[in-house]
Design an enzyme around this catalytic site. Sequence first.
Site, PDB file in Angstrom:
ATOM      1  N   CYS A 198       0.821  -1.221   0.000  1.00 36.06           N
ATOM      2  CA  CYS A 198       0.000   0.000   0.000  1.00 36.06           C
ATOM      3  C   CYS A 198       0.852   1.267   0.000  1.00 36.06           C
ATOM      4  CB  CYS A 198      -0.943   0.005   1.191  1.00 36.06           C
ATOM      5  SG  CYS A 198      -1.851  -1.543   1.351  1.00 36.06           S
TER       6      CYS A 198
ATOM      7  N   CYS B   9     -13.073   0.306   8.464  1.00 30.64           N
ATOM      8  CA  CYS B   9     -12.255  -0.229   7.361  1.00 30.64           C
ATOM      9  C   CYS B   9     -12.378   0.652   6.117  1.00 30.64           C
ATOM     10  CB  CYS B   9     -12.733  -1.630   6.991  1.00 30.64           C
ATOM     11  SG  CYS B   9     -12.912  -2.760   8.392  1.00 30.64           S
TER      12      CYS B   9
ATOM     13  N   ILE C 297     -12.606  -0.844  -1.017  1.00 31.61           N
ATOM     14  CA  ILE C 297     -11.902  -1.268  -2.234  1.00 31.61           C
ATOM     15  C   ILE C 297     -12.087  -0.160  -3.267  1.00 31.61           C
ATOM     16  CG2 ILE C 297     -11.973  -2.919  -4.143  1.00 31.61           C
ATOM     17  CD1 ILE C 297     -12.978  -4.989  -2.032  1.00 31.61           C
TER      18      ILE C 297
ATOM     19  N   LYS D 225     -10.131   5.974   4.524  1.00 33.47           N
ATOM     20  CA  LYS D 225     -11.481   5.536   4.914  1.00 33.47           C
ATOM     21  C   LYS D 225     -12.559   6.100   3.990  1.00 33.47           C
ATOM     22  CE  LYS D 225     -15.076   4.194   7.211  1.00 33.47           C
ATOM     23  NZ  LYS D 225     -15.897   4.333   5.994  1.00 33.47           N
TER      24      LYS D 225
ATOM     25  N   HIS E 267      -9.000   3.931  -1.249  1.00 37.73           N
ATOM     26  CA  HIS E 267      -7.644   3.404  -1.109  1.00 37.73           C
ATOM     27  C   HIS E 267      -7.286   2.460  -2.268  1.00 37.73           C
ATOM     28  CE1 HIS E 267      -3.987   1.857   0.433  1.00 37.73           C
ATOM     29  NE2 HIS E 267      -4.452   0.882   1.170  1.00 37.73           N
TER      30      HIS E 267
END
Lengths: 421, 421
Positions: free
Chosen positions: A94, A242, A245, A363, A367
Amino acid sequence: MLKKRKLARGVAIAGAGMSKFGMFGDKNSKDLFAEAFSEMLASIDKGADPNDIDALYVGNFSNDYFVHQSHWGPIVSDLIGLTPKPATRTEGACASSALAFREGVFAIASGFYDIVLVGGVEDMSKRTTEEVAEGLALATVPYEGEVGFTFPGVFGALATAYFAKYGASREDLMNITIKSHNNAPLNPKAQFPFTIREIMEMRKKSMTRKGLPVPDWSDEKAFLSDPSVNPAVAWPMHLYDCCPISDGASCMLLVAEDIVSNFTDDPIYVAGIGQGSGRGLHASDSLTSFEATRYAAREAYGMAGLGPESIQFAEVHDCFSMAELVHVEDLGFFEPGKGFRAIAEGATALNGPVPINTSGGLKCKGHPVGATGVSQLYEVWTQLRGKAGDRQVPKENLRVGAAHNLGGTGGTCTFTILERR
Amino acid sequence: MLKKRKLARGVAIAGAGMSKFGMFGDKNSKDLFAEAFSEMLASIDKGADPNDIDALYVGNFSNDYFVHQSHWGPIVSDLIGLTPKPATRTEGACASSALAFREGVFAIASGFYDIVLVGGVEDMSKRTTEEVAEGLALATVPYEGEVGFTFPGVFGALATAYFAKYGASREDLMNITIKSHNNAPLNPKAQFPFTIREIMEMRKKSMTRKGLPVPDWSDEKAFLSDPSVNPAVAWPMHLYDCCPISDGASCMLLVAEDIVSNFTDDPIYVAGIGQGSGRGLHASDSLTSFEATRYAAREAYGMAGLGPESIQFAEVHDCFSMAELVHVEDLGFFEPGKGFRAIAEGATALNGPVPINTSGGLKCKGHPVGATGVSQLYEVWTQLRGKAGDRQVPKENLRVGAAHNLGGTGGTCTFTILERR
């Protein structure tokens, strides 16, 4: 005692761009990079000729896995008409494009090149959620992935350890989620541009429309405490802890300090760069801190000749709410174990003393892993230039901001300090 | 007109190592890198403390695909005890570790680091041949892979074009194969340390043992012309025109020129570095040349202030016999269309005027893709230091050697010139 690092030649940012982040069935990696590149070119105050770009670095985690295509350097190079000039892909999970940024800095500081494009891209949404989870597991270090440790599981373990050590609770993590969602509607690139309160009201309306009983959520925390809307993924990491995607791309034009006035009268300078590597949780001496982040911070602070107290705002790698809490302590913004109370008091809000993730963070902004590092630097650059619109950090004399990027379970961490002089 | 590039600070090689190359069911990437790293440390004349290494760059093409593990920077960093120092993976298909080498050069030349480990690794043999072919297709540029263009097919197309344009034939490619196999037995790391004549004799013995009729192969070319031992893969690329599937690792310690005397009194210097990117065959103006190679060569020659006539020997990326022929022309060792005749006259043999692939090349030494770039530089370093044993280039005053690495179908090419002063 870490040796003080310096660069033989200064590096500045002439322009930056990013695509909208989200899940785009109709856009591939090339479409996304083209979007970022166009905005980057338009952002250069005095203009730039793409033919003057000397080289390209592009971060990508694993389009190998996500879209069965590797070797993204020449693909992006071809896309933007850069061939036959060099194009290099960097990969650090990442943190892949933060590595591209750093290599661009080195390439210019070495004296070899003057003008280097750095960026990142990832195209994740063409796979099912289960497949994406399998793909992301490629980034864990061995032992973790092999025993089934997923990313929510890893950060759930960190949260459990932090709670036990310092007395924090899920409510403290909700403060982070709520804060990020407060910033997101102010960012036109964000994947989820809604506050938690807005989401709550939308949910109420939808349930009313369907004739379902509407729960009496008194506030955001009551909403986030309801398992029917915010189920546990890996306790205490719930859905709203979390990041999503995402697909997306970002890029930035780096130029030697000695020629930056050809491009803009308002350059942002690279004041400090730092990077560290980590062994994984099984070998870590702490579950509430990443050694690689602390090392990266020491390198960057050392080069910049600055300490945490000089950082006026920052983007940090909030792949999970818990991650943001660990990072703001590792980076020295708050003492270990004290971050959660400061956050509860609004320290990291847009109008707080140390605004964190003004972009909405991973968030809410999204991402797309390979694009994230440079997108964080894009946010810091935008803020330092005073062009962040409604989410502009409301401080006079905004001068120093920073970005922290984390790859895997702390295998690769970077910290970059940008400065407006 | 390409701008002349230079580095603000010189870089030298203090030591180098590589694992044996081959297909090792019992060794994984970490085992292989450890083997290379141990040899590298032992090769440093005055010794080195691994704790003094500032950073790591590791090239890997797609262990993502081959062993379902990405993010190799921190894994290798942990393996050699380097954490929390930075570790970055570079990927440029079969040129992945040449990119690691270049980034290591930039990191030192920038003044930021003094001592950087660069290397590469790939672990390919744990998959079936069909799966490896699918994995390698990740490195082709879009359009090629999508229409089913495999690597043997690509180089078969180049050979067909070359034959038509310049009047060469399969026999000319056999000269390249035979020459590489002549060098291989002299290299203790080689995957196939046998001459074609030895293989021919082994085959004869085996057939005799089995009571089979033994063909009357008059010489190596007769042997290579027999489709029962050397079948076509993608005409005119036959089995013995193709490099094998391999596992392996390589590494090299780069240090700033100003401190290299702490490590050795016989350093090898980085005289020129070059890199280019390519668009793929569908967009190329020639099927007998790679533009990315020509660009990389111009960069490297320009920096070194040298021309092709100064290169006393070289490793070039012979993933296929045809590839070697294209490269020796693109790099300027021979004029376009004249390489095959020079090769027929022995120009590239170990005792010829321009020895090529003294290591046996990818064809015989093996081609663990991520490890190949630095392994080529290892060979050049070994030769320049006069430590190549039986395969030592028999020239007085050996001073300048070079390595050429190619990724994908010319998407990424590098050219590196090393010098003993």
